[in-house]
Write a protein that holds these residues in place. Structure first.
Motif, short mmCIF file in Angstrom:
data_model
loop_
_atom_site.label_atom_id
_atom_site.label_comp_id
_atom_site.label_asym_id
_atom_site.label_seq_id
_atom_site.Cartn_x
_atom_site.Cartn_y
_atom_site.Cartn_z
N ALA A 239 16.14 56.44 36.71
CA ALA A 239 16.22 56.01 38.10
C ALA A 239 15.54 54.67 38.35
O ALA A 239 15.79 54.02 39.37
N ILE A 240 14.65 54.26 37.45
CA ILE A 240 13.93 52.99 37.65
C ILE A 240 14.25 52.01 36.52
O ILE A 240 13.45 51.12 36.23
N ALA A 241 15.42 52.16 35.90
CA ALA A 241 15.77 51.29 34.78
C ALA A 241 15.81 49.82 35.20
O ALA A 241 15.31 48.96 34.46
N TYR A 242 16.38 49.53 36.35
CA TYR A 242 16.51 48.12 36.75
C TYR A 242 15.15 47.50 37.10
O TYR A 242 14.81 46.42 36.58
N PRO A 243 14.31 48.14 37.94
CA PRO A 243 12.98 47.53 38.17
C PRO A 243 12.14 47.46 36.90
O PRO A 243 11.34 46.53 36.74
N TYR A 244 12.33 48.40 36.00
CA TYR A 244 11.58 48.35 34.73
C TYR A 244 12.05 47.15 33.91
O TYR A 244 11.23 46.42 33.33
N ALA A 255 18.53 46.37 31.67
CA ALA A 255 18.61 47.67 32.34
C ALA A 255 19.68 48.54 31.67
O ALA A 255 19.49 49.75 31.49
N GLY A 256 20.78 47.93 31.31
CA GLY A 256 21.82 48.67 30.60
C GLY A 256 21.33 49.21 29.26
O GLY A 256 21.65 50.34 28.88
N LEU A 257 20.53 48.40 28.56
CA LEU A 257 19.97 48.86 27.29
C LEU A 257 19.01 50.03 27.51
O LEU A 257 18.99 50.99 26.72
N LEU A 258 18.20 49.95 28.57
CA LEU A 258 17.27 51.03 28.87
C LEU A 258 18.02 52.33 29.18
O LEU A 258 17.55 53.43 28.86
N LEU A 259 19.17 52.22 29.82
CA LEU A 259 19.97 53.41 30.14
C LEU A 259 20.71 53.93 28.91
O LEU A 259 20.94 55.13 28.77
N ALA A 260 21.10 53.02 28.02
CA ALA A 260 21.89 53.42 26.86
C ALA A 260 21.04 54.05 25.76
O ALA A 260 21.50 54.92 25.02
N ALA A 261 19.78 53.61 25.62
CA ALA A 261 18.93 54.07 24.51
C ALA A 261 18.78 55.59 24.47
O ALA A 261 18.95 56.20 23.40
N PRO A 262 18.48 56.28 25.60
CA PRO A 262 18.38 57.74 25.53
C PRO A 262 19.69 58.41 25.13
O PRO A 262 19.67 59.43 24.42
N VAL A 361 9.94 59.32 40.60
CA VAL A 361 9.61 58.06 39.93
C VAL A 361 9.96 56.87 40.82
O VAL A 361 9.25 55.85 40.82
N GLY A 362 11.03 56.99 41.59
CA GLY A 362 11.37 55.91 42.52
C GLY A 362 10.29 55.73 43.57
O GLY A 362 9.91 54.59 43.90
N ALA A 363 9.79 56.84 44.10
CA ALA A 363 8.73 56.76 45.11
C ALA A 363 7.45 56.19 44.51
O ALA A 363 6.72 55.43 45.16
#
Length: 421
Positions: A239-244, A255-262, A361-363
């Motif tokens: 949920a926080i891939a883009y701000p991370y 952000a796409g890489l962070l989402l794809a890795a899992p 996590v967003g909050a």
């Protein structure tokens, strides 16, 4: 352990799997099409989010109740009926000139047919694939789903850009119709699993009966608790891939890489658990894998660089793949007449747990915590929660002549004290 190729020797599996692939591909394209269609008409991110939520909110609200139909009615009929209903409703969304509010209502109605479809397919699979073949087949289905998520959104963007959202939705409706045709051609007729004894029970009464059945079985309770807790914490960082990514000095690509890795880790883990390891080794590794799914996130507290984060997320995804064989063991544990309702409860709880994780996590990031800190804390809290969940890896199954059934027809909790997790 059966190979994936050997699964296709079972005629019914070939048709069910073909319908599953069609539905996955159509859904990924439709997810992009809906976002584009709603935003183009309204330029409202909120309405786009409301429309997008139609893919999971009905499962949260109606899963335990609507999944009861997978036990009340012949499962083949449920599969075909749900596919045809979704085909018709999605086709109506694509009709030019349909008011936006009507289109969103139609989307929610279409997704109300997903819980009974998923429950019926899960409940019928142990009758199609025997023994370990079922666990391998369940693994292949989950791997297919992960691949569709990895590749489907990219392909969906290309398709929507090429033919537009309206024709993309029509294509999604066609995939549901083709899935219904495959099931009608290749899946055998079977009677309803839940046979009325005297006066037929009401739908809500049967739904409550299914929930009581799960709560009365210690193994089923702890199995669901383990899956819900581990998944809620392990997947929350999505949920926080883009701000991370921004905090790491990147942007949408990172952000796409962070989402794809899992997802990559999940695929590799599912392959190992359903194809490489022996059943005994696999079962012994279920809880350690669940712990790994959250513990791998704890080192992110040290604020490592992107390559290290990607490795850690992949390892966490590999651990999270414990749900693939455990899902199959869970379904086999449940008596046949309760399988549809059990899957409805399992899926709804999973959606609620992940949704709460996303919100938390967003909050936390909104409150000022660094994304890396939030990811690490999610891993730390998740590991503590998983370790406190008691779980036995080897249940006995209905129909096993070596086990003693209780007076309700269920198998007793079979694990010895030293195998509790």
């Amino acid at each position: 352990m059966p190979t994936y190729r050997e699964l296709f020797a079972y005629r019914e599996f070939r048709y069910l799997y073909g319908g599953q692939v069609l539905s996955y591909l159509g859904d990924q394209v439709a997810a992009v099409a809906v976002a584009v269609l709603v935003f183009d008409r309204t330029e409202s991110a909120l309405l786009s989010a409301v429309a997008y939520a139609s893919s999971w909110l009905p499962g949260v609200l109606g899963g335990p109740i609507l999944s009861t139909y997978a036990d009340r009615l012949p499962r083949r009929a449920v599969l075909i009926g749900c596919d045809l209903a979704r085909a018709g409703l999605i086709a109506l969304v694509a009709v030019p000139g349909v008011p936006l509010w009507s289109a969103i209502v139609l989307l929610y109605l279409a997704h109300l047919f997903s819980p009974p479809f998923v429950a019926a397919r899960a409940a019928i699979m142990p009758e199609v694939l025997p023994g370990e073949a079922y666990i391998t087949g369940n693994g292949l289905g989950n791997i297919t789903h992960q691949l569709s998520q990895l590749l489907g959104f990219v392909a969906g963007g290309v398709v929507v850009a090429a033919i537009g959202p309206v024709w993309s939705l029509i294509g999604n409706a066609a995939t549901f119709a083709l899935s219904a045709a495959l099931i009608a051609l290749g899946v055998a007729r079977r009677p309803a699993a839940l046979v009325a004894d005297g006066v037929p029970q009401r739908l809500l009464a049967q739904s409550r009966e299914g929930i009581r059945y799960i709560l009365a079985d210690p193994w089923l309770r702890t199995c669901l608790a383990l899956v819900w807790v581990a998944s809620g914490f392990a997947f929350a960082p999505e949920a926080i891939a883009y701000p991370y990514a921004i905090s790491l000095g990147g942007g949408p690509v990172q952000a796409g890489l962070l989402l794809a890795a899992p997802s990559v880790g999940f695929l590799l883990g599912a392959l190992a658990l359903t194809r490489v390891l022996t059943p005994g080794t696999r079962d012994r590794l279920l809880r350690p894998a669940a712990v790994l799914s959250t513990a791998a996130l704890v080192p992110v507290l040290a604020h490592p660089r992107l390559p290290v984060v990607l490795v850690l997320l992949a390892v966490a995804g590999a651990g999270a793949s414990f749900v693939v064989p455990l899902n199959a063991i869970f379904v086999r544990r449940v008596a046949p007449e309760f399988r549809g309702r059990a899957m409805g409860v399992a899926v709804s709880g999973l959606l609620v747990g992940q949704g709460l994780g996303f919100l938390a996590v967003g909050a936390a990031v909104q409150a000022g915590l660094a994304p890396a800190t939030v990811v690490g804390l999610s891993g730390l809290l998740g590991t503590a929660a998983v370790l406190t969940t008691r779980f036995a890896h080897r249940p006995q199954f209905p129909g096993n002549p070596e086990s003693r059934a209780d007076r309700n027809g269920r198998e007793p909790f079979s694990a010895s004290p030293d195998t509790r997790r």
